[in-house]
Design a protein around this motif. Structure first.
Motif, short mmCIF file in Angstrom:
data_model
loop_
_atom_site.label_atom_id
_atom_site.label_comp_id
_atom_site.label_asym_id
_atom_site.label_seq_id
_atom_site.Cartn_x
_atom_site.Cartn_y
_atom_site.Cartn_z
N LEU A 80 0.83 -1.20 0.00
CA LEU A 80 0.00 0.00 0.00
C LEU A 80 0.87 1.26 0.00
O LEU A 80 0.56 2.23 -0.71
CB LEU A 80 -0.94 0.00 1.21
CG LEU A 80 -2.09 -1.00 1.16
CD1 LEU A 80 -2.83 -1.01 2.50
CD2 LEU A 80 -3.03 -0.69 0.01
N ALA A 81 1.93 1.24 0.78
CA ALA A 81 2.83 2.39 0.82
C ALA A 81 3.49 2.61 -0.53
O ALA A 81 3.61 3.74 -1.00
CB ALA A 81 3.88 2.20 1.91
N ALA A 82 3.92 1.52 -1.18
CA ALA A 82 4.55 1.65 -2.50
C ALA A 82 3.55 2.20 -3.52
O ALA A 82 3.91 3.04 -4.34
CB ALA A 82 5.08 0.29 -2.95
N SER A 83 2.31 1.75 -3.44
CA SER A 83 1.27 2.28 -4.34
C SER A 83 1.04 3.76 -4.09
O SER A 83 0.89 4.55 -5.03
CB SER A 83 -0.03 1.51 -4.14
OG SER A 83 0.14 0.15 -4.43
N MET A 84 1.02 4.14 -2.81
CA MET A 84 0.80 5.54 -2.48
C MET A 84 1.97 6.39 -2.99
O MET A 84 1.75 7.48 -3.53
CB MET A 84 0.66 5.71 -0.97
CG MET A 84 0.32 7.13 -0.57
SD MET A 84 0.25 7.41 1.23
CE MET A 84 -0.79 6.10 1.77
N VAL A 85 3.18 5.89 -2.83
CA VAL A 85 4.35 6.64 -3.31
C VAL A 85 4.28 6.81 -4.82
O VAL A 85 4.57 7.89 -5.35
CB VAL A 85 5.66 5.94 -2.88
CG1 VAL A 85 6.87 6.53 -3.59
CG2 VAL A 85 5.84 6.03 -1.38
N MET A 86 3.87 5.77 -5.53
CA MET A 86 3.76 5.86 -6.99
C MET A 86 2.71 6.89 -7.39
O MET A 86 2.92 7.68 -8.32
CB MET A 86 3.43 4.50 -7.60
CG MET A 86 4.61 3.56 -7.59
SD MET A 86 4.34 1.89 -8.22
CE MET A 86 2.91 1.95 -9.20
N LEU A 87 1.57 6.91 -6.69
CA LEU A 87 0.52 7.89 -6.99
C LEU A 87 1.00 9.31 -6.68
O LEU A 87 0.78 10.23 -7.47
CB LEU A 87 -0.74 7.59 -6.19
CG LEU A 87 -1.57 6.41 -6.67
CD1 LEU A 87 -2.68 6.10 -5.68
CD2 LEU A 87 -2.15 6.72 -8.04
N ALA A 120 3.43 10.71 -9.22
CA ALA A 120 2.86 11.14 -10.49
C ALA A 120 2.39 12.60 -10.44
O ALA A 120 2.47 13.31 -11.44
CB ALA A 120 1.68 10.24 -10.87
N TYR A 121 1.89 13.03 -9.27
CA TYR A 121 1.33 14.37 -9.18
C TYR A 121 2.23 15.35 -8.42
O TYR A 121 2.24 16.54 -8.71
CB TYR A 121 -0.04 14.33 -8.50
CG TYR A 121 -1.03 13.52 -9.31
CD1 TYR A 121 -1.59 14.04 -10.47
CD2 TYR A 121 -1.38 12.24 -8.92
CE1 TYR A 121 -2.48 13.31 -11.21
CE2 TYR A 121 -2.28 11.48 -9.66
CZ TYR A 121 -2.82 12.02 -10.81
OH TYR A 121 -3.68 11.29 -11.55
N ARG A 122 2.94 14.84 -7.41
CA ARG A 122 3.81 15.69 -6.59
C ARG A 122 5.13 14.97 -6.32
O ARG A 122 5.35 14.41 -5.25
CB ARG A 122 3.15 16.02 -5.24
CG ARG A 122 1.88 16.83 -5.30
CD ARG A 122 2.12 18.31 -5.60
NE ARG A 122 3.12 18.95 -4.76
CZ ARG A 122 2.86 19.60 -3.65
NH1 ARG A 122 1.63 19.70 -3.19
NH2 ARG A 122 3.82 20.17 -2.97
N PRO A 123 6.03 14.94 -7.29
CA PRO A 123 7.29 14.22 -7.12
C PRO A 123 8.14 14.74 -5.96
O PRO A 123 8.94 14.00 -5.40
CB PRO A 123 8.03 14.41 -8.44
CG PRO A 123 7.16 15.21 -9.32
CD PRO A 123 5.92 15.57 -8.59
#
Length: 132
Positions: free
Chosen positions: A12-19, A22-25
């Motif tokens: 879940l954390a990895a998914s959140m980091v990927m999201l 995408a919008y706020r690197p």
């Protein structure tokens, strides 16, 4: 079953980091670090059983508890250094990650010196005194 909690949180954390990336690197690295710290704290809390087992084994076989302390310190250094190295690599700082690894190796060596000296003293005491 605790391993599933660990894995699910990490995914879940990895998914959140990927999201977020995408919008706020600019915030993605901070989210990754916070998630990593949460995982590290969770793992450290699970270590109490392992420490108790190591201590009881040391007592059973007459091993000095200082050696168990050195072992735990070395393992702790290795985990913290690996965590910091991974953060540096995630930030694109592989040269800094290499320096952190080198520092960790030196710290592990320094932590192991008392045990090595004790081992050498024990070996020296087994050798005959007048040996050429």
């Amino acid at each position: 079953m605790q391993v599933f909690q660990l894995v699910v949180f990490a995914l879940l954390a990895a998914s959140m980091v990927m999201l977020v990336r995408a919008y706020r690197p600019d915030i993605a690295l901070q989210v990754s670090i916070i998630a990593g710290l949460i995982l590290l704290i969770y793992i450290v809390t699970q270590m109490s059983g392992v420490l108790d087992s190591l201590t009881s084994l040391a007592e059973r076989y007459g091993i000095d508890s200082a050696y168990i302390g050195i072992l735990i310190k070395i393992i702790g250094i290795a985990y913290v250094v690996q965590f910091a190295t991974d953060i540096c690599k995630d930030a694109g700082e592989s040269a800094l990650a290499s320096k952190v690894e080198l520092g960790g190796r030196v710290m592990i060596l320094a932590a192991a010196v008392p045990a090595a000296i004790s081992l050498l003293d024990m070996v020296a005491s087994l050798l005959p005194v007048g040996m050429p």
